[in-house]
Design a protein around this motif. Structure first.
Motif, short mmCIF file in Angstrom:
data_model
loop_
_atom_site.label_atom_id
_atom_site.label_comp_id
_atom_site.label_asym_id
_atom_site.label_seq_id
_atom_site.Cartn_x
_atom_site.Cartn_y
_atom_site.Cartn_z
N ALA A 140 0.79 -1.16 0.01
CA ALA A 140 -0.04 -0.07 0.07
C ALA A 140 0.85 1.30 0.00
N ARG A 141 1.84 1.31 0.62
CA ARG A 141 2.89 2.22 0.95
C ARG A 141 3.54 2.55 -0.34
N ILE A 142 4.15 1.48 -1.18
CA ILE A 142 4.54 1.66 -2.63
C ILE A 142 3.88 2.01 -3.53
N SER A 143 2.68 1.44 -3.43
CA SER A 143 1.54 1.91 -4.60
C SER A 143 1.40 3.54 -4.50
N SER A 144 1.35 4.13 -3.23
CA SER A 144 1.19 5.51 -3.13
C SER A 144 2.80 6.20 -3.36
N LYS A 145 2.64 6.90 -4.57
CA LYS A 145 3.87 7.11 -5.48
C LYS A 145 4.43 8.14 -4.36
N ASP A 146 3.75 8.98 -3.36
CA ASP A 146 4.21 9.92 -2.59
C ASP A 146 4.52 9.62 -1.38
N SER A 148 2.51 8.34 0.95
CA SER A 148 1.39 9.04 1.78
C SER A 148 0.67 8.19 2.50
N VAL A 149 0.79 6.99 2.15
CA VAL A 149 0.02 5.88 3.08
C VAL A 149 0.97 5.01 3.63
N PRO A 150 1.58 5.50 4.88
CA PRO A 150 2.60 4.51 5.56
C PRO A 150 1.95 3.08 5.92
N ALA A 151 2.84 2.03 6.05
CA ALA A 151 2.20 0.66 6.01
C ALA A 151 1.41 0.55 7.48
N PHE A 152 2.34 0.84 8.30
CA PHE A 152 1.54 0.72 9.66
C PHE A 152 0.26 1.68 9.82
N ASP A 153 0.15 2.72 9.20
CA ASP A 153 -0.98 3.60 9.52
C ASP A 153 -2.16 2.78 8.53
N ALA A 154 -1.54 2.05 7.32
CA ALA A 154 -2.74 1.72 6.64
C ALA A 154 -3.39 0.41 7.46
N VAL A 309 12.21 -2.56 7.60
CA VAL A 309 11.42 -2.48 8.76
C VAL A 309 11.02 -0.78 9.08
N MET A 310 11.91 -0.09 8.70
CA MET A 310 11.78 1.44 8.77
C MET A 310 10.81 1.80 7.78
N MET A 311 10.62 1.01 6.64
CA MET A 311 9.59 1.39 5.52
C MET A 311 8.35 0.69 6.08
N ALA A 312 8.14 -0.27 6.83
CA ALA A 312 7.11 -0.97 7.00
C ALA A 312 6.42 -0.20 8.36
N HIS A 313 7.28 0.18 9.14
CA HIS A 313 6.82 0.67 10.46
C HIS A 313 6.87 2.41 10.80
N THR A 314 7.47 2.93 10.05
CA THR A 314 7.60 4.55 10.19
C THR A 314 7.03 4.98 8.88
N SER A 315 6.83 6.52 9.18
CA SER A 315 6.35 7.39 8.01
C SER A 315 7.49 7.76 7.05
N ASN A 316 8.63 8.17 7.53
CA ASN A 316 9.55 8.76 6.84
C ASN A 316 11.05 7.94 7.10
N GLY A 317 11.05 6.92 7.94
CA GLY A 317 12.39 6.55 8.54
C GLY A 317 13.02 5.90 7.31
N LYS A 318 14.46 5.73 7.39
CA LYS A 318 14.90 4.81 6.65
C LYS A 318 16.44 4.78 7.05
N GLU A 319 17.32 3.59 6.75
CA GLU A 319 18.62 3.36 6.77
C GLU A 319 19.34 4.28 5.54
N ARG A 320 20.56 4.70 6.16
CA ARG A 320 21.10 5.38 5.05
C ARG A 320 22.57 5.15 4.76
N THR A 321 23.05 5.41 3.50
CA THR A 321 24.52 5.25 3.41
C THR A 321 25.20 6.44 4.02
N SER A 322 26.51 6.11 4.21
CA SER A 322 27.64 7.38 4.81
C SER A 322 27.46 8.58 3.86
#
Length: 353
Positions: A140-146, A148-154, A309-322
């Protein structure tokens, strides 16, 4: 398989299409039943298998003793143990009289509920129905291009923090999991780079949960005065710890003043601190992982999983490269930063104004 010699005499093993297909199919079966390992380990934690074996580690614990003590069906317990032993969790040995008994392994000791390095609370949290529901809404999150629908919220109609605020049972699971993660990571910080706390008299842990991180840091570096800062419903029930004051509030509105701010798994970085210490998994490139060592190469996959996990459980969280961290820190107004790799999934980032 066929062997073919190159010009310099080295052998190259070429696999047939059938062998490649068989391997792919075997791997796909692992993905189909990937949830099984989490579910069975959760079962073992709930039954208290590791706890009982740890308490009786100087005795030969047979299946009958284990099933009687844990009040479970011996035949089902045997099948659970057989599955876990096949994965290096618990070990089966033969006694002098030929009986089979069970003992701990380094891996199963991580399932002891009250163990110093236990990860049981983290697994119980991530395997809870509440957290698993978000994974079923990942598309659901991936399908919303912006986004706007976090997976946990959905799945639940609110974000993970508001859900925890409204559900005390889930809030306890969340705080226990964060404390579990903190115990593992902070120990690695204390061992790997204690110098980062020199000259730090006051430290605020932003989103510090029940205060475990600060409690461990203050115990190791007693000159630090700690401010554990989290949402009011979290800070209000945090246990007392010497050298730590619990403060409730919203990090997006303000952060208490201190010599240094400590952040762990959060989405915002305060700009008004002279020094910010961030503990985060960093997704490394192949060359960087080679420099960091073989153990970090294994942890690279964990960092990629944490990003999911960040993608599934948060709105904007992500792990980053250096490189991504450098961009974020520069954009936040920090003039320089350093990255220290420790013996944990996370690395320590120090950012300076």
């Amino acid at each position: 398989m066929e062997k073919e010699l190159t010009r310099n005499g080295e052998a190259i093993i070429r696999r047939s299409d059938e062998e490649i297909h068989e391997e792919a199919q075997a791997n796909m079966w692992k993905f189909v039943f990937g949830f099984t390992e989490m579910a069975v380990i959760k079962c073992a934690i709930e039954l208290g298998i590791a706890d009982f074996l740890e308490k009786n580690q100087h005795q030969h614990v047979t299946l009958n003793q284990l099933s009687t003590s844990l009040a479970c069906c011996s035949s089902s317990l045997y099948r659970i143990l057989r599955f876990l032993i096949n994965r290096g969790i618990f070990k089966e040995i033969s006694t002098k009289n030929g009986e089979i008994s069970y003992v701990q392994t380094p891996l199963s000791r991580l399932l002891v509920k009250e163990g110093r390095n236990s990860m049981a609370a983290f697994l119980l949290f991530e395997s809870s129905p509440v957290m698993l529901a978000a994974w079923h809404n990942l598309s659901a999150r991936i399908s919303s291009k912006d986004n706007s629908v976090p997976a946990f919220d959905a799945a639940h109609g609110k974000d993970v923090w508001k859900y925890a605020e409204a559900d005390s049972g889930h809030n306890n699971l969340l705080n226990s999991a964060m404390a579990c993660d903190a115990r593992v990571a902070v120990s690695a910080i204390i061992d790997g780079c204690p110098d980062i706390f020199e000259g730090v008299n006051t430290m605020v842990d932003v989103g510090g949960g029940d205060g475990t991180t600060l409690r461990l840091l203050v115990e190791a570096f007693p000159w630090i005065n700690g401010i554990n800062f989290d949402l009011p419903h979290v800070a209000s029930i945090a246990p007392h710890a010497n050298g730590v004051v619990h403060v409730g509030g919203d990090m997006f509105n303000y952060v208490p003043k201190a010599d240094a701010a400590f952040l762990m798994c959060r989405e915002a970085i305060p700009k008004d601190k002279g020094k910010v210490i961030i503990l985060e998994a960093i997704i490394g490139e192949k060359e960087e992982m080679t420099i960091r060592g073989s153990n970090n190469e294994k942890l690279k996959d964990v960092a990629l999983m944490l990003d999911m996990v960040m993608m599934a459980h948060t709105s904007n969280g992500k792990e980053r490269t250096s490189k991504e961290w450098a961009y974020v820190l520069n954009a936040a107004g920090f003039n320089r930063h350093t990255i220290s790799h420790i013996n944990a999934v996370q690395s320590v980032i120090q950012a300076y104004l």
